[in-house]
Structure formats: structure tokens, C-alpha cells
Design an enzyme around this catalytic site. Sequence first.
Site, short mmCIF file in Angstrom:
data_model
loop_
_atom_site.label_atom_id
_atom_site.label_comp_id
_atom_site.label_asym_id
_atom_site.label_seq_id
_atom_site.Cartn_x
_atom_site.Cartn_y
_atom_site.Cartn_z
N SER A 12 0.80 -1.27 0.02
CA SER A 12 -0.06 0.16 0.10
C SER A 12 0.94 1.22 0.09
CB SER A 12 -0.93 0.06 1.33
OG SER A 12 -0.17 -0.10 2.34
N TYR A 43 -4.25 0.63 4.36
CA TYR A 43 -5.07 -0.75 3.98
C TYR A 43 -5.62 -1.20 5.41
CZ TYR A 43 -3.98 -1.93 -1.05
OH TYR A 43 -4.03 -1.77 -2.04
N GLY A 44 -5.04 -1.09 6.22
CA GLY A 44 -5.36 -1.37 7.75
C GLY A 44 -6.73 -0.89 8.35
N CYS A 75 2.91 -7.21 1.84
CA CYS A 75 1.97 -6.49 2.79
C CYS A 75 1.26 -7.38 3.46
CB CYS A 75 1.02 -5.80 1.86
SG CYS A 75 -0.38 -4.78 2.92
N ASN A 76 1.40 -7.45 4.72
CA ASN A 76 0.54 -8.62 5.61
C ASN A 76 -0.86 -8.54 5.44
OD1 ASN A 76 2.50 -9.84 7.78
ND2 ASN A 76 3.30 -8.06 7.18
N THR A 77 -1.25 -6.96 5.28
CA THR A 77 -2.86 -6.71 5.59
C THR A 77 -3.16 -7.67 3.88
OG1 THR A 77 -2.40 -4.91 6.49
CG2 THR A 77 -4.79 -5.04 5.69
N CYS A 189 3.53 -6.11 9.99
CA CYS A 189 3.14 -5.17 8.91
C CYS A 189 4.37 -4.83 8.33
CB CYS A 189 2.58 -3.99 9.32
SG CYS A 189 2.33 -2.56 8.45
N THR A 190 4.54 -4.99 6.99
CA THR A 190 5.99 -4.59 6.40
C THR A 190 6.49 -3.07 6.59
OG1 THR A 190 4.76 -4.19 4.21
CG2 THR A 190 5.53 -6.42 4.54
N HIS A 191 5.58 -1.99 7.01
CA HIS A 191 6.06 -0.83 7.25
C HIS A 191 6.75 -0.93 8.43
CE1 HIS A 191 3.29 0.58 4.56
NE2 HIS A 191 3.50 1.92 4.49
N1 DGL Z 1 2.36 -2.51 4.78
C1 DGL Z 1 1.12 -3.11 5.03
C2 DGL Z 1 1.21 -4.35 5.65
O1 DGL Z 1 2.13 -4.92 5.92
C3 DGL Z 1 0.10 -2.18 5.80
C4 DGL Z 1 -0.07 -0.75 5.58
C5 DGL Z 1 -1.42 -0.19 5.64
O2 DGL Z 1 -2.24 -0.03 6.45
O3 DGL Z 1 -1.68 0.27 4.41
O4 DGL Z 1 0.28 -4.69 6.45
#
Ligand code: DGL
Length: 264
Positions: A12, A43-44, A75-77, A189-191
Amino acid sequence: MAPAAPILLFDSGVGGLTVLAELRKVLPQAPVIYAADTAGLPYGAKSEAEIAARVAGLLGVLSERYRPRLAVIACNTASTIALGMVREVLQIPIVGTVPAIKPAAALTQTGTVGLLGTAATIRQRYVDQLEAEFAVGKHVVRFPAPGLVEAAEAKMRGDPVDPAIIHDAVQGLLAQPWGDQIDTVVLACTHFPLLADELARAFPRPVTFVDGAEGIARRTASLLAGQPFARSKPDLAVFTAEPDSRASFARMLSTYGLERIERL
Ligand code: DGL
């Protein structure tokens, strides 16, 4: 396989760069397209239906346009919600991101693991299943930390990170039952690995952070073993919203080998 066929990384926002960094180590010659749905970030905070529709739709468009040899949903989500659907739609191998509960459960000495993710990720049944399968007899303390997504985006833009956001995420884990026993934290979460230093300083004692980036890179390399790679043009970052036009943003992307920026 054409040597210039790229690997597509999707997130995202800037979170997938943590996966790209690991991918560069194992496949330095691979052409990469980094795609971020910045118009849909975060996305979360979205519903499952909305995330699934965006991710499947965008991966379809991206795959049509760039003809990748493989796509990584970094992205985990997006992965915990839409991986199955994307695999049904696309004809290429898809590597997803799984909250690293298994390695964290193997590492913890206290038997208590913290898990930071987005709200959408931590409520997934898939996460319950990972916990039931791999963390038997352990405590997994979950906390949704949406503020960390924006904080990581800010950091990568070169803006300051609000220390209150980091503090709230750490306290959200520590204040729960068993929270004071946490010695290992899944960054689901990859962030979040982009904020590992800030998070480490906010814990009252040392904790080990675990994320899926290295495993994803290894899995990708093994699926592509034996394929030829050659970059025919500089690697591309593509965004669904107007990208930040500051030179500092372009410089940050170029440290990940992304030398061209486009809007989808
Ligand atoms: N990087 C996304 C993840 O790994 C989420 C970031 C978002 O909330 O957009 O879940």
C-alpha cells in the site's frame, strides 16, 4: 523466461521496501517493479471486501501492464485477506507475506510474543490459525498500531516521526495481560521494520523483532531458481496517487535501486 521480465512487489505504501531490501541481497540482478497503492493507503483501516477488491484489481492491471514473472504481495494486510483470490486470478507465482508467528514462537525465552500489525491484519482468522498451529503453549499479545504506518511513511519522506505514536504502540503491548513478559515482537506489517530503532528504544528492556522479509526473499529466489535475469532499463516505482515530487523522496527510492518514478 525473458531475462528482462521483472519481479513485481506490491504494497500500500513504502512498507514493501523492507522486503525489496532483502530481495536485492539474494537476487541483485533481478529487474524489479515496485508498486504502491498510495491512493488506498492505509489498508489497515479498510474492510476486508474493500482490500480484496483493490488488491485483486490492481494486481490484475499491473500484471497486464508489466508482465512480471512473479509477484510478491509485500503487505501482511493484503496477503492475509486477498492472497487466495489473487492466486486464482493471476497465472504467475504469487508470494505472500505471513505474520512471522512461527519463528517468533521458536525464539521466545519467556513464552510470550508481542504482535504489532494493522487492525485489519490482527483480526484475521488466518492469524488465529498461525497462533494455534505454531504458538501452542505460548502467549501471543496482539496490538493494532495503525499510527506506525503513517509514522513509517513520514520517516521515509524525511519528515519527523512523532514519538507519541511509537510510545502508544509499545504501551499497547506492555499494558495487556502477559505484556511485561514479552521478549520477542512480530512486526506483522511490512512498514514496521522501518521503525525498528524507534520501537527498540521505546521498550523498557531489549526485545527481538521478527519479520517476514528475509523469508519472502528466500522463497522468491527458490521459486525463480535457474531463471536468467538482466535489467534492460532502470527499475521502476509506480504509485496509484501522485508521488511525492521532492528530490529527497526520489533519493530515498534510489537507495533501494528504484531510479524511475511513475503514476499508475
Ligand atoms: N504494509 C502493510 C502491511 O504489511 C499495511 C499498511 C497499511 O495499513 O496500508 O500490513
